[in-house]
Design a protein around this motif. Structure first.
Motif, PDB file in Angstrom:
ATOM      1  N   PRO A 146      27.666  21.356  15.802  1.00  0.00           N
ATOM      2  CA  PRO A 146      28.267  20.212  15.110  1.00  0.00           C
ATOM      3  C   PRO A 146      28.827  20.633  13.753  1.00  0.00           C
ATOM      4  CG  PRO A 146      26.143  19.614  16.043  1.00  0.00           C
ATOM      5  CD  PRO A 146      26.264  21.100  16.195  1.00  0.00           C
ATOM      6  N   ARG A 147      30.015  20.116  13.432  1.00  0.00           N
ATOM      7  CA  ARG A 147      30.685  20.418  12.178  1.00  0.00           C
ATOM      8  C   ARG A 147      31.004  19.109  11.465  1.00  0.00           C
ATOM      9  NH1 ARG A 147      35.761  23.121  14.454  1.00  0.00           N
ATOM     10  NH2 ARG A 147      35.298  21.562  16.058  1.00  0.00           N
ATOM     11  N   ALA A 148      30.826  19.092  10.155  1.00  0.00           N
ATOM     12  CA  ALA A 148      31.004  17.856   9.401  1.00  0.00           C
ATOM     13  C   ALA A 148      31.717  18.136   8.086  1.00  0.00           C
ATOM     14  CB  ALA A 148      29.661  17.183   9.141  1.00  0.00           C
ATOM     15  N   VAL A 149      32.381  17.102   7.547  1.00  0.00           N
ATOM     16  CA  VAL A 149      33.224  17.240   6.362  1.00  0.00           C
ATOM     17  C   VAL A 149      33.070  16.028   5.456  1.00  0.00           C
ATOM     18  CG1 VAL A 149      35.651  17.083   5.613  1.00  0.00           C
ATOM     19  CG2 VAL A 149      35.000  18.775   7.295  1.00  0.00           C
ATOM     20  N   ILE A 150      33.090  16.281   4.145  1.00  0.00           N
ATOM     21  CA  ILE A 150      33.410  15.247   3.170  1.00  0.00           C
ATOM     22  C   ILE A 150      34.584  15.762   2.343  1.00  0.00           C
ATOM     23  CG2 ILE A 150      31.179  14.099   3.017  1.00  0.00           C
ATOM     24  CD1 ILE A 150      30.513  15.829   0.627  1.00  0.00           C
ATOM     25  N   ALA A 151      35.327  14.857   1.751  1.00  0.00           N
ATOM     26  CA  ALA A 151      36.465  15.248   0.924  1.00  0.00           C
ATOM     27  C   ALA A 151      35.999  15.576  -0.485  1.00  0.00           C
ATOM     28  CB  ALA A 151      37.498  14.122   0.885  1.00  0.00           C
ATOM     29  N   GLY A 152      36.843  16.308  -1.194  1.00  0.00           N
ATOM     30  CA  GLY A 152      36.656  16.543  -2.611  1.00  0.00           C
ATOM     31  C   GLY A 152      37.807  15.949  -3.401  1.00  0.00           C
ATOM     32  N   ASN A 153      37.716  15.988  -4.710  1.00  0.00           N
ATOM     33  CA  ASN A 153      38.753  15.375  -5.540  1.00  0.00           C
ATOM     34  C   ASN A 153      40.124  16.019  -5.307  1.00  0.00           C
ATOM     35  OD1 ASN A 153      37.274  17.561  -6.895  1.00  0.00           O
ATOM     36  ND2 ASN A 153      38.665  17.218  -8.628  1.00  0.00           N
ATOM     37  N   HIS A 154      40.185  17.331  -5.101  1.00  0.00           N
ATOM     38  CA  HIS A 154      41.478  17.984  -4.874  1.00  0.00           C
ATOM     39  C   HIS A 154      42.089  17.583  -3.535  1.00  0.00           C
ATOM     40  CE1 HIS A 154      41.807  21.008  -8.197  1.00  0.00           C
ATOM     41  NE2 HIS A 154      40.554  20.630  -8.336  1.00  0.00           N
ATOM     42  N   ASP A 155      41.273  17.223  -2.578  1.00  0.00           N
ATOM     43  CA  ASP A 155      41.788  16.829  -1.271  1.00  0.00           C
ATOM     44  C   ASP A 155      42.576  15.527  -1.330  1.00  0.00           C
ATOM     45  OD1 ASP A 155      40.618  19.055   0.021  1.00  0.00           O
ATOM     46  OD2 ASP A 155      38.692  18.001   0.127  1.00  0.00           O
ATOM     47  N   ARG A 183      38.837  14.406  12.191  1.00  0.00           N
ATOM     48  CA  ARG A 183      38.395  14.120  13.561  1.00  0.00           C
ATOM     49  C   ARG A 183      39.248  14.850  14.588  1.00  0.00           C
ATOM     50  NH1 ARG A 183      37.620   8.230  11.212  1.00  0.00           N
ATOM     51  NH2 ARG A 183      35.361   8.257  10.865  1.00  0.00           N
ATOM     52  N   ASP A 184      40.549  14.985  14.325  1.00  0.00           N
ATOM     53  CA  ASP A 184      41.412  15.736  15.243  1.00  0.00           C
ATOM     54  C   ASP A 184      40.951  17.181  15.383  1.00  0.00           C
ATOM     55  OD1 ASP A 184      42.975  13.522  15.689  1.00  0.00           O
ATOM     56  OD2 ASP A 184      44.649  14.188  14.425  1.00  0.00           O
ATOM     57  N   GLU A 185      40.394  17.739  14.319  1.00  0.00           N
ATOM     58  CA  GLU A 185      39.932  19.124  14.345  1.00  0.00           C
ATOM     59  C   GLU A 185      38.476  19.245  14.804  1.00  0.00           C
ATOM     60  OE1 GLU A 185      41.797  21.661  14.120  1.00  0.00           O
ATOM     61  OE2 GLU A 185      43.610  20.526  13.586  1.00  0.00           O
ATOM     62  N   GLY A 186      37.892  18.155  15.269  1.00  0.00           N
ATOM     63  CA  GLY A 186      36.560  18.203  15.866  1.00  0.00           C
ATOM     64  C   GLY A 186      35.417  18.112  14.880  1.00  0.00           C
ATOM     65  N   PHE A 187      35.703  17.691  13.648  1.00  0.00           N
ATOM     66  CA  PHE A 187      34.660  17.529  12.640  1.00  0.00           C
ATOM     67  C   PHE A 187      34.219  16.076  12.551  1.00  0.00           C
ATOM     68  CE2 PHE A 187      36.344  21.574  11.394  1.00  0.00           C
ATOM     69  CZ  PHE A 187      35.390  22.196  10.593  1.00  0.00           C
ATOM     70  N   ILE A 188      33.023  15.871  12.058  1.00  0.00           N
ATOM     71  CA  ILE A 188      32.506  14.536  11.761  1.00  0.00           C
ATOM     72  C   ILE A 188      32.877  14.175  10.326  1.00  0.00           C
ATOM     73  CG2 ILE A 188      30.392  13.171  11.460  1.00  0.00           C
ATOM     74  CD1 ILE A 188      29.139  15.071  13.606  1.00  0.00           C
ATOM     75  N   TRP A 189      33.439  12.993  10.122  1.00  0.00           N
ATOM     76  CA  TRP A 189      33.817  12.500   8.790  1.00  0.00           C
ATOM     77  C   TRP A 189      32.601  11.781   8.197  1.00  0.00           C
ATOM     78  CZ3 TRP A 189      37.212  13.230   5.133  1.00  0.00           C
ATOM     79  CH2 TRP A 189      37.548  12.244   4.213  1.00  0.00           C
ATOM     80  N   LEU A 190      31.884  12.494   7.321  1.00  0.00           N
ATOM     81  CA  LEU A 190      30.600  11.989   6.837  1.00  0.00           C
ATOM     82  C   LEU A 190      30.736  10.795   5.909  1.00  0.00           C
ATOM     83  CD1 LEU A 190      28.519  15.245   6.195  1.00  0.00           C
ATOM     84  CD2 LEU A 190      28.117  13.496   7.945  1.00  0.00           C
ATOM     85  N   GLU A 191      31.937  10.469   5.488  1.00  0.00           N
ATOM     86  CA  GLU A 191      32.100   9.271   4.662  1.00  0.00           C
ATOM     87  C   GLU A 191      31.944   8.003   5.484  1.00  0.00           C
ATOM     88  OE1 GLU A 191      31.816   8.494   1.022  1.00  0.00           O
ATOM     89  OE2 GLU A 191      32.961  10.341   1.184  1.00  0.00           O
ATOM     90  N   ASP A 192      32.033   8.139   6.807  1.00  0.00           N
ATOM     91  CA  ASP A 192      31.830   6.985   7.695  1.00  0.00           C
ATOM     92  C   ASP A 192      30.598   7.133   8.576  1.00  0.00           C
ATOM     93  OD1 ASP A 192      34.087   5.640   6.813  1.00  0.00           O
ATOM     94  OD2 ASP A 192      35.384   6.474   8.378  1.00  0.00           O
ATOM     95  N   ASP A 193      30.249   8.358   8.942  1.00  0.00           N
ATOM     96  CA  ASP A 193      29.224   8.600   9.954  1.00  0.00           C
ATOM     97  C   ASP A 193      28.102   9.464   9.402  1.00  0.00           C
ATOM     98  OD1 ASP A 193      30.749   7.287  12.035  1.00  0.00           O
ATOM     99  OD2 ASP A 193      32.038   9.064  12.030  1.00  0.00           O
TER     100      ASP A 193
END
Length: 265
Positions: A60-69, A90-100
């Motif tokens: 499993p791979r997960a992501v949050i954004a940073g200010n530069h993003d 999500r298109d790249e198969g990561f979990i968007w941790l700001e929602d999930d």
């Protein structure tokens, strides 16, 4: 269980070999989970290419954004935040941790960008919120490139509300016995250095942390680890939470020199 957390990749094609070597190191470590805690790449095409470095991972791979993003480029910051960043993630198969949230056996993972709310302001400065809003552009490029309509404190409150709900769900989940919190902006006071001798860095400190959120996190049961980015300065501390010790980390990536925190839970 091995969890690898990186942050502040700031992906640039000119240094692609270094990023590929880091991605291969992550793959060889064979983690049970891989997390990127913000500042993957800017503009959006580099955000996506940064994620694609890790497409061979089977965990499993997960992501949050940073200010530069969320720096405006082809799209304004609000459109990036609300539409494009979660869609590409999500298109790249990561979990968007700001929602999930993510659950791995008895471990829960909860994340947020954690925008700054000036609670990390330097104690010796007697400036109010208005002054911090006005002066931000003199020390922080967020003032130039983040063009969403919300104030810093409003965004911080909004993110904290959603995060608190997700964290509460993990706390109330009987199958979860420990929780890893991942943020971009640091939330623990000891992690953000003081610079009383520097006017620039003393002012900048207000945009480097969100200690309000840290107090909320440390007051929750089951939280055993906190990992953040943003500072490009590695650190590790064990601090007291309401329900026991909490191990805290800052990922210390430098531009073109990605690194990671490796946790065994």
């Amino acid at each position: 269980m091995r969890i690898i957390v990186t942050a502040d990749l700031h992906y640039r094609p000119a240094k692609r070999d270094a990023y590929l070597a880091f991605a291969e190191w992550v793959r060889q470590r064979n983690p049970d989970c891989f997390i990127i805690a913000g500042d993957i790449g800017h503009p959006l095409r580099l955000f996506q290419r940064g994620l694609q470095l890790f497409r061979d991972l089977t965990c499993p791979r997960a992501v949050i954004a940073g200010n530069h993003d969320v720096y405006r480029s082809d799209y304004d910051s609000r459109t990036l935040w609300e539409a494009w960043l979660p869609r590409i993630t999500r298109d790249e198969g990561f979990i968007w941790l700001e929602d999930d949230v993510l659950t791995l056996g008895n471990v829960g993972v909860c994340g947020t960008m954690a925008w700054y709310d000036y609670s990390s302001r330097a104690p010796h400065l007697t400036l109010g919120d208005h002054e911090y809003r006005v002066l931000k552009g003199s020390v922080n490029h967020d003032a130039d490139y983040v063009d969403w309509p919300w104030s810093d404190r409003a965004m911080a409150r909004y993110l904290a509300k959603g995060f608190a709900g997700r964290l509460g769900n993990l706390v109330n989940n009987p199958l979860v016995s420990r929780i890893l919190v991942v943020t971009h902006v640091p939330i623990i006071e000891i992690a953000v250095p003081r610079y009383p001798e520097s006017d620039f860095w003393s002012l900048m400190r207000a945009y480097m942390g969100n200690f309000t959120l840290g107090k909320l996190v440390l007051d929750q049961p089951k939280v055993s680890h906190i990992v953040s980015g943003h500072l490009h300065r590695a650190g590790r501390w064990t601090i007291a939470g309401r329900y026991g010790p909490v191990e805290c980390h800052i990922v210390g990536s430098a531009p073109g020199e990605p690194t990671a925190v490796e946790l065994t839970l």
